[in-house]
Design an enzyme around this catalytic site. Structure first.
Site, short mmCIF file in Angstrom:
data_model
loop_
_atom_site.label_atom_id
_atom_site.label_comp_id
_atom_site.label_asym_id
_atom_site.label_seq_id
_atom_site.Cartn_x
_atom_site.Cartn_y
_atom_site.Cartn_z
N SER A 14 -5.02 -8.01 -4.84
CA SER A 14 -6.16 -8.82 -5.30
C SER A 14 -7.30 -7.96 -5.81
O SER A 14 -8.21 -8.46 -6.47
CB SER A 14 -6.65 -9.71 -4.15
OG SER A 14 -7.04 -8.90 -3.05
N SER A 132 -0.88 5.93 2.05
CA SER A 132 -1.59 6.63 3.12
C SER A 132 -2.96 7.00 2.58
O SER A 132 -3.66 6.16 1.99
CB SER A 132 -0.77 7.85 3.55
OG SER A 132 -1.45 8.62 4.50
N TYR A 146 -9.62 5.02 11.64
CA TYR A 146 -8.94 4.85 10.34
C TYR A 146 -8.02 6.05 10.07
O TYR A 146 -6.86 5.87 9.66
CB TYR A 146 -9.98 4.70 9.22
CG TYR A 146 -9.37 4.66 7.84
CD1 TYR A 146 -8.76 3.50 7.36
CD2 TYR A 146 -9.40 5.78 7.00
CE1 TYR A 146 -8.19 3.46 6.09
CE2 TYR A 146 -8.84 5.74 5.73
CZ TYR A 146 -8.24 4.58 5.28
OH TYR A 146 -7.68 4.55 4.02
N LYS A 150 -3.83 6.20 9.40
CA LYS A 150 -3.14 6.80 8.25
C LYS A 150 -2.24 7.96 8.70
O LYS A 150 -1.17 8.16 8.12
CB LYS A 150 -4.15 7.25 7.18
CG LYS A 150 -4.88 6.07 6.50
CD LYS A 150 -3.91 5.11 5.81
CE LYS A 150 -4.60 4.04 4.99
NZ LYS A 150 -3.67 3.11 4.33
N1 LIG Z 1 -10.55 3.58 -1.93
C1 LIG Z 1 -10.30 4.73 -1.35
O1 LIG Z 1 -11.14 5.66 -1.38
C2 LIG Z 1 -8.97 4.95 -0.65
C3 LIG Z 1 -8.60 6.28 -0.37
C4 LIG Z 1 -7.38 6.51 0.27
C5 LIG Z 1 -6.55 5.46 0.61
N2 LIG Z 1 -6.94 4.18 0.32
C6 LIG Z 1 -6.01 3.10 0.71
O2 LIG Z 1 -5.67 2.36 -0.45
C7 LIG Z 1 -5.30 1.03 -0.09
C8 LIG Z 1 -6.01 0.02 -0.99
O3 LIG Z 1 -7.40 0.11 -0.77
P1 LIG Z 1 -8.49 -0.12 -1.94
O4 LIG Z 1 -9.27 1.13 -2.04
O5 LIG Z 1 -7.87 -0.67 -3.16
O6 LIG Z 1 -9.45 -1.18 -1.21
P2 LIG Z 1 -9.72 -2.76 -1.46
O7 LIG Z 1 -10.17 -2.98 -2.86
O8 LIG Z 1 -10.61 -3.17 -0.33
O9 LIG Z 1 -8.28 -3.41 -1.32
C9 LIG Z 1 -7.69 -3.72 -0.09
C10 LIG Z 1 -6.60 -4.74 -0.32
O10 LIG Z 1 -5.95 -5.00 0.94
C11 LIG Z 1 -5.83 -6.41 1.09
N3 LIG Z 1 -5.83 -6.78 2.51
C12 LIG Z 1 -6.73 -6.44 3.47
N4 LIG Z 1 -6.36 -6.96 4.66
C13 LIG Z 1 -5.19 -7.62 4.44
C14 LIG Z 1 -4.30 -8.35 5.27
N5 LIG Z 1 -4.53 -8.55 6.60
N6 LIG Z 1 -3.17 -8.89 4.72
C15 LIG Z 1 -2.92 -8.73 3.42
N7 LIG Z 1 -3.72 -8.05 2.56
C16 LIG Z 1 -4.84 -7.51 3.08
C17 LIG Z 1 -7.03 -6.99 0.34
O11 LIG Z 1 -6.72 -8.31 -0.09
P3 LIG Z 1 -7.49 -9.65 0.35
O12 LIG Z 1 -8.83 -9.25 0.91
O13 LIG Z 1 -7.57 -10.43 -0.93
O14 LIG Z 1 -6.57 -10.25 1.35
C18 LIG Z 1 -7.14 -6.05 -0.86
O15 LIG Z 1 -6.32 -6.50 -1.91
C19 LIG Z 1 -5.62 0.89 1.41
O16 LIG Z 1 -4.43 1.04 2.17
C20 LIG Z 1 -6.56 2.07 1.67
O17 LIG Z 1 -6.49 2.49 3.02
C21 LIG Z 1 -8.11 3.90 -0.30
#
Ligand SMILES: NC(=O)c1ccc[n+]([C@@H]2O[C@H](COP(=O)([O-])OP(=O)(O)OC[C@H]3O[C@@H](n4cnc5c(N)ncnc54)[C@H](OP(=O)(O)O)[C@@H]3O)[C@@H](O)[C@H]2O)c1
Length: 271
Positions: A14, A132, A146, A150
């Protein structure tokens, strides 16, 4: 409906990294199912079928995997991207809060894997990509819970990969560094804040906010995910973007004391 095209299921499509990944997989020739907890609020993406999924619910996970299998007749790729952040000192994070976060970041991944594997084993083909983070191999003060989630994903995925390889299925890790998404805004704040940590927590929060603002575009991570999905000779792990690559090398080669000092310096911790 069945399809001759490969089918990819992307959790958390999303927003952020998941959304870019869904689009990148469409461009790479996949039929893509993207999920979110309430997809009625999601802007449609060309080529992506959206389904509601909450990875903390066993019922929801079972229903979605069943629906994808029935509608498309196959599941070739699962990208476990759904995840939530959690900020604050370890002592400021209650066990209940940490368990809630693990339920999404760790047990959510395990629920999805256990549900898709019977389909992939029957096909004798499939690839699972678990998202991760550099915090899957680095420490991050004021994000201990967190980082633990990971680190757990890394150990789980690498072990799983050895078990399922004989069945034609691979499980691979993608490690993004700071990425410009709503992740930081969507992160939980500590539910038991303590005065003793308040000042340093605010400093680290500021450092993190700046790092995310200057971080990689989500498309950089999507590109690494597509590489993991399509590589004829897959690697166990893929770093996404130059910073994540440098962090991996530093973790492997820097002497422990130098590494320790660098973590403290980056987080503006004394000494
Ligand atoms: N951004 C960074 O700096 C970063 C760095 C390293 C790793 N990551 C990892 O990348 C991944 C994506 O994060 P992002 O940065 O794109 O953040 P984001 O924009 O907040 O996206 C998180 C996604 O996870 C979904 N979500 C959360 N809880 C959920 C649940 N219980 N069931 C199903 N879906 C759920 C949300 O969808 P809804 O809220 O619509 O359900 C949203 O689509 C995560 O695993 C995060 O740990 C991010």
């Amino acid at each position: 409906m069945t399809t001759d095209r490969p089918v990819a299921l992307v959790t958390g499509a999303s927003s952020g990294i998941g959304k870019e990944t869904a689009l990148a997989l469409v461009a790479a020739g996949f039929d893509v199912v993207g999920t979110g907890r309430d997809t009625s609020r999601v802007t449609p993406l060309g080529g992506v079928t959206f389904l509601d999924l909450d990875v903390v619910s066993e019922t929801s996970v079972t229903a979605v995997v069943q629906e994808v299998s029935e509608r498309f007749g196959r599941i070739d790729v699962l990208v476990n991207n759904a995840g939530v952040g959690s900020m604050g000192a370890a002592e400021e994070t209650s066990l209940a809060q940490a368990q809630g976060m693990f339920d999404t970041n760790v047990f959510g991944v395990m629920r999805m894997v256990n549900e898709v594997l019977p389909h992939m084993r029957a096909q004798r083909r499939g690839r699972i990509i678990n998202i991760s983070s550099v915090l899957g191999f680095l420490p991050q003060p004021y994000m201990a819970a967190y980082a633990a989630s990971k680190h757990a994903i890394e150990g789980y995925t690498e072990s799983l990969d050895h078990e399922i390889r004989d069945h034609g299925v691979r499980a691979l890790i993608v490690e993004p560094a700071y990425t410009r998404t709503g992740f930081e805004t969507n992160s939980a704040k500590p539910d038991t804040p303590l005065h003793a940590y308040a000042k340093q927590r605010q400093t680290v929060d500021r450092v993190m906010a700046e790092a995310v603002r200057d971080g990689d575009a989500p498309a950089v991570v999507a590109k690494a995910i597509v590489a993991a999905v399509t590589d004829p000779k897959p690697k166990p792990r893929y770093t996404a973007g130059p910073l994540a690559g440098r962090a991996r090398v530093l973790r492997r080669l820097a002497p422990a004391q130098v590494f320790d000092k660098q973590i403290r310096k980056m987080n503006k911790l004394a000494g």
